[in-house]
Design an enzyme around this catalytic site. Structure first.
Site, mmCIF file in Angstrom:
data_model
loop_
_atom_site.group_PDB
_atom_site.id
_atom_site.type_symbol
_atom_site.label_atom_id
_atom_site.label_comp_id
_atom_site.label_asym_id
_atom_site.label_seq_id
_atom_site.Cartn_x
_atom_site.Cartn_y
_atom_site.Cartn_z
ATOM 1 N N LYS A 190 -0.661 -3.055 -6.387
ATOM 2 C CA LYS A 190 -0.529 -3.523 -7.679
ATOM 3 C C LYS A 190 0.202 -4.942 -7.851
ATOM 4 C CE LYS A 190 1.603 0.184 -9.422
ATOM 5 N NZ LYS A 190 1.453 0.920 -8.147
ATOM 6 N N ARG A 246 5.162 3.638 -18.137
ATOM 7 C CA ARG A 246 5.019 4.679 -16.880
ATOM 8 C C ARG A 246 4.937 6.232 -17.486
ATOM 9 N NH1 ARG A 246 7.391 2.915 -11.649
ATOM 10 N NH2 ARG A 246 8.747 1.157 -12.216
ATOM 11 N N ARG A 278 8.178 9.509 -4.505
ATOM 12 C CA ARG A 278 7.700 8.398 -5.347
ATOM 13 C C ARG A 278 6.298 9.018 -5.900
ATOM 14 N NH1 ARG A 278 7.536 3.065 -3.577
ATOM 15 N NH2 ARG A 278 7.225 2.301 -5.905
ATOM 16 N N ARG A 281 11.622 -2.675 3.173
ATOM 17 C CA ARG A 281 11.834 -2.132 1.873
ATOM 18 C C ARG A 281 12.316 -0.612 2.105
ATOM 19 N NH1 ARG A 281 6.725 -3.649 -1.978
ATOM 20 N NH2 ARG A 281 7.043 -1.671 -2.978
ATOM 21 N N ARG A 299 3.392 -1.291 6.595
ATOM 22 C CA ARG A 299 3.900 -2.655 6.280
ATOM 23 C C ARG A 299 5.462 -2.691 6.718
ATOM 24 N NH1 ARG A 299 4.085 -2.254 -0.351
ATOM 25 N NH2 ARG A 299 5.280 -0.757 0.080
#
Length: 196
Positions: free
Chosen positions: A13, A88, A150, A139, A127
């Site tokens: 996104k 959300r 998540r 991250r 990543r």
């Protein structure tokens, strides 16, 4: 063009939103960025948010809604905006609809990036590896355990928005497992249809 990008964590996104910002010349509205900006600008809502955050609590929907509403009124949003990470929940989605209606606005389209959850774990681990190899910070959510948590949170709270926007005839799905460029082309085709 007023749109929302939906999809689980790691679906791309953020990458696609940035490409749309560049192509359409409209801002990407991230609630985290907006909260920090409101606090820094010391707006009335920003001062409320700061007090809540300093107390170690989560910022309420009312405060987030007020910050989003304030931001949408800014000059750079006159031609549209991309909502990122908001709404959300179904309650937040109702608030967004009411807020836009009060301004005489509505969403043009909600684009859902459909991805394979198992493949996404591989994508975020890759990543993380690439970041390490490049000497960049990794991250903190780029590990399988955090991602799994998540993802559960996404399906519990955010995934119901898929049906919500489908029922409002605003939802369009895009295969998020394509290459980044192919996803961009698919989204651009969706937006061309939405504005036709």
């Amino acid at each position: 063009m007023r749109l929302i990008l939906l999809g689980p964590p790691g679906a791309g996104k953020g990458t696609q939103a940035q490409r749309l910002v560049d192509k359409l010349g409209i801002p990407q509205l991230s609630t985290g960025d907006m909260l920090r900006a409101a606090v820094k600008a010391q707006t009335e809502v920003g001062r409320k948010a700061k007090a809540v955050m300093e107390a170690g609590e989560l910022v309420s929907d009312d405060i987030v809604n007020a910050i989003v509403s304030e931001r949408i009124d800014a000059a750079d949003c006159q031609r549209g905006f991309i909502l990122d990470g908001y709404p959300r929940t179904l309650q937040q989605a109702d608030s967004v609809n009411a807020m836009l209606a009060a301004k005489g606005l509505s969403l043009d389209v909600v684009v859902e990036l459909v991805v394979d959850d198992k493949a996404m774990v591989g994508r975020i681990l890759k990543r993380a590896e690439e970041a390490r190899a490049a000497g960049e910070p990794v991250r903190k959510d780029d590990n399988a355990e955090v991602y799994d948590e998540r993802l559960r949170e996404y399906y519990k709270k955010t995934a119901p928005l898929i049906g919500y926007y489908y029922a409002k005839d605003k939802l369009v799905t895009v295969d998020g497992m394509q290459s980044i460029d192919a996803v961009t082309k698919s989204i651009e085709a969706v937006l061309a249809t939405a504005t036709a």
